[in-house]
Design an enzyme around this catalytic site. Structure first.
Site, PDB file in Angstrom:
ATOM      1  N   TRP A  87       0.833  -1.198   0.000  1.00 26.75           N
ATOM      2  CA  TRP A  87       0.000   0.000   0.000  1.00 26.75           C
ATOM      3  C   TRP A  87       0.875   1.259   0.000  1.00 26.75           C
ATOM      4  O   TRP A  87       0.528   2.278  -0.606  1.00 26.75           O
ATOM      5  CB  TRP A  87      -0.921   0.007   1.219  1.00 26.75           C
ATOM      6  CG  TRP A  87      -1.772   1.245   1.322  1.00 26.75           C
ATOM      7  CD1 TRP A  87      -2.976   1.489   0.731  1.00 26.75           C
ATOM      8  CD2 TRP A  87      -1.451   2.436   2.065  1.00 26.75           C
ATOM      9  NE1 TRP A  87      -3.433   2.742   1.055  1.00 26.75           N
ATOM     10  CE2 TRP A  87      -2.518   3.345   1.874  1.00 26.75           C
ATOM     11  CE3 TRP A  87      -0.384   2.821   2.882  1.00 26.75           C
ATOM     12  CZ2 TRP A  87      -2.534   4.601   2.461  1.00 26.75           C
ATOM     13  CZ3 TRP A  87      -0.398   4.087   3.463  1.00 26.75           C
ATOM     14  CH2 TRP A  87      -1.472   4.956   3.250  1.00 26.75           C
ATOM     15  N   HIS A  88       2.021   1.169   0.691  1.00 20.57           N
ATOM     16  CA  HIS A  88       2.887   2.338   0.772  1.00 20.57           C
ATOM     17  C   HIS A  88       3.580   2.647  -0.552  1.00 20.57           C
ATOM     18  O   HIS A  88       3.944   3.811  -0.799  1.00 20.57           O
ATOM     19  CB  HIS A  88       3.939   2.134   1.866  1.00 20.57           C
ATOM     20  CG  HIS A  88       3.402   2.324   3.254  1.00 20.57           C
ATOM     21  ND1 HIS A  88       2.738   1.334   3.931  1.00 20.57           N
ATOM     22  CD2 HIS A  88       3.425   3.401   4.086  1.00 20.57           C
ATOM     23  CE1 HIS A  88       2.374   1.787   5.123  1.00 20.57           C
ATOM     24  NE2 HIS A  88       2.769   3.035   5.245  1.00 20.57           N
ATOM     25  N   GLY A  89       3.805   1.645  -1.378  1.00 22.15           N
ATOM     26  CA  GLY A  89       4.466   1.935  -2.638  1.00 22.15           C
ATOM     27  C   GLY A  89       4.597   0.688  -3.489  1.00 22.15           C
ATOM     28  O   GLY A  89       4.661  -0.429  -2.968  1.00 22.15           O
ATOM     29  N   PHE A 107       2.660   8.229  -1.503  1.00 23.09           N
ATOM     30  CA  PHE A 107       1.955   6.972  -1.284  1.00 23.09           C
ATOM     31  C   PHE A 107       0.491   7.099  -1.683  1.00 23.09           C
ATOM     32  O   PHE A 107      -0.224   6.148  -1.667  1.00 23.09           O
ATOM     33  CB  PHE A 107       2.064   6.534   0.169  1.00 23.09           C
ATOM     34  CG  PHE A 107       3.505   6.479   0.631  1.00 23.09           C
ATOM     35  CD1 PHE A 107       4.483   5.953  -0.193  1.00 23.09           C
ATOM     36  CD2 PHE A 107       3.862   6.957   1.862  1.00 23.09           C
ATOM     37  CE1 PHE A 107       5.808   5.910   0.219  1.00 23.09           C
ATOM     38  CE2 PHE A 107       5.183   6.906   2.286  1.00 23.09           C
ATOM     39  CZ  PHE A 107       6.157   6.383   1.463  1.00 23.09           C
TER      40      PHE A 107
END
Length: 473
Positions: free
Chosen positions: A320-322, A473
């Site tokens: 989800w962050h990257g 993000f």
């Protein structure tokens, strides 16, 4: 437009607040929606259409769920709605990653197979898609209210204080505030002070230590001193950058009459990774728990399944962050520690050794998180083990300023002493007639924040643009 820009501070925010408070109560959601769309369109007008389309899709899906003929149809509509939202996230955030990984697997490149373009990541898409998914699932569960006005819902998704970097809000938690919220001078003043505290965290601490972190990660073979210094600097930069943004979002919400969920609770005093995730990015942890971990079975289906669920949640949380393998590894690192702490019982330890161990685990994770590639992370780890020498090279020593080192020491002190500093500034609490507590000092907080705000504005005037880290993000 970011909160720490002169355009936001001296043009957008004053105009938005003036329009909002001049608007009659029944039309305040419309004003909020209008100024929020202007805020988003300042970055890219074309991607505003994606935000509007996602909002419409989510609201219409929620309506279809509520009017479904039976539970089976409601479940089908829920699946369609969630799939549509995740398709937006999947295409805009992970298409490039998928093509790059697939072509690398077969020893070729995207250009060689005819893919000559890159998908641009819409700012804030990870946050508003998660908010949309939570609304659809809550509607199916019966947790969202039945009388959702489309204007209120659109204003909720687009609410500019939290639109592009959270906290991740849920409509069921804010629905009553859209129907009725309190506006008072006291709440506005508290919100303004919270905003400037967050701005000071960002400008005076995070931005000041950023050059140390950038130097360590951009140097091909960093020494032991530079690697550890850069890793610790990034640890502080990320915390004060993101928690500062969250403070600003919460403060802006209060200035508009909203109460948002807290997003940080001094995470660097945690005695375990389990506790760390209760204190770091709380709104994301809550979201992953309620909409992923528990639906997967949580800890209800036995130890083995619990470990699998923990790892699944953290790997997906990392993604989800990257869209990069470094984020997958970072999520796996944290998932592994969550599993081990649950198995070994380390999660219950409150010792100083547990604190130091947790900080080291988090620090190692941040190196992976910050690195642009696995190779770069490996270079920093090699430096931390002393493979490239101990001291600073002449070039590195020339680039490191005394101000950066001094601010890094201050930032570490603030991260450790934050709860105590807050109590010291506020003074002892006294009970109000309604039973709530209030700070007895009415002078110290405004004075302290005024000094911080002045220093921050002066610093802003001399430094270049610096975006928030979580915007990517």
């Amino acid at each position: 437009m970011v909160f720490s820009s002169e355009t936001f501070l001296f043009l957008f925010l004053p105009l938005a607040l003036t329009l909002y408070y001049l608007t009659p109560s029944r039309w305040k959601s419309l004003t909020l929606l209008a100024v929020s769309y202007v805020f988003y369109a300042w970055w890219r007008v074309d991607f505003l259409l994606l935000l509007v389309g996602t909002t419409a899709w989510t609201w219409l899906t929620g309506r279809a769920i509520r009017h479904a003929a039976n539970v089976r149809m409601a479940k089908i509509w829920t699946g369609i709605g969630v799939a549509g939202c995740l398709a937006v996230l999947g295409f805009f955030k992970y298409f490039n990653f998928f093509i790059d990984s697939l072509t690398a697997l077969f020893g070729t490149t995207p250009d060689a197979i005819g893919v000559h373009w890159q998908i641009l990541l819409p700012i804030g898409v990870s946050f508003y898609v998660f908010q949309s998914v939570s609304y659809i699932v809550d509607t199916y569960r019966g947790d969202a209210p039945d009388d959702v006005h489309p204007l209120d819902f659109a204003a909720f998704i687009a609410l500019f204080p939290q639109l592009i970097a959270g906290p991740i809000l849920r409509y069921k938690d804010l629905a009553h505030q859209f129907r009725h919220r309190t506006h008072s001078v006291e709440m506005f003043s508290d919100g303004m002070m919270r905003f400037f505290v967050g701005l000071a965290k960002k400008v005076l601490l995070a931005d000041a230590v950023a050059p140390l972190a950038d130097l360590a990660f951009s140097t091909p073979d960093p020494s032991l001193t530079l690697s550890w210094g850069g890793a610790i600097a990034y640890m502080m930069q990320l915390y004060f950058d993101f928690s500062g943004y969250s403070d600003m979002a919460i403060g802006l919400g209060m200035m508009l009459g909203f109460r948002f969920i807290e997003n940080f609770d001094t995470p660097y005093i945690s005695r375990s990774i389990t506790e760390f995730w209760r204190r770091w990015h709380i709104s994301l942890s809550v979201w992953l728990r309620d909409y992923l971990y528990i639906p997967l079975g949580g800890n209800r289906i036995g130890p083995a399944r619990t470990y699998v669920n923990l790892m699944t949640v953290m790997v997906l949380g990392g993604l989800w962050h990257g869209a990069a393998w470094t984020f997958v590894i970072w999520g796996t690192w944290h998932g592994g520690w969550l599993m081990w702490e649950r198995y070994s019982g380390w999660v219950k330890s409150r010792s100083t050794a547990a604190l130091l161990r947790t900080l080291l685990v988090v620090l190692i994770g941040w190196v992976i998180f910050r690195a642009t590639s696995i190779v770069e992370a490996g270079q920093v780890f090699a430096g931390m083990l002393g493979a490239n020498g101990i001291g600073l090279s002449p070039d590195a020593a020339f680039e490191i300023t005394g101000e950066s080192v001094a601010v890094l020491v201050i930032a570490i002190g603030v991260a450790i002493l934050e709860p105590w500093l807050a109590r010291m500034v506020e003074g002892p609490l006294s009970p109000r007639p309604d039973g709530t507590l209030t700070a007895t000092s009415a002078i110290v907080p405004p004075m302290a924040v005024t000094v911080l705000a002045t220093l921050t504005i002066l610093k802003l005037a001399e430094q270049s643009f610096s975006p928030f880290l979580y915007f990517q993000f």
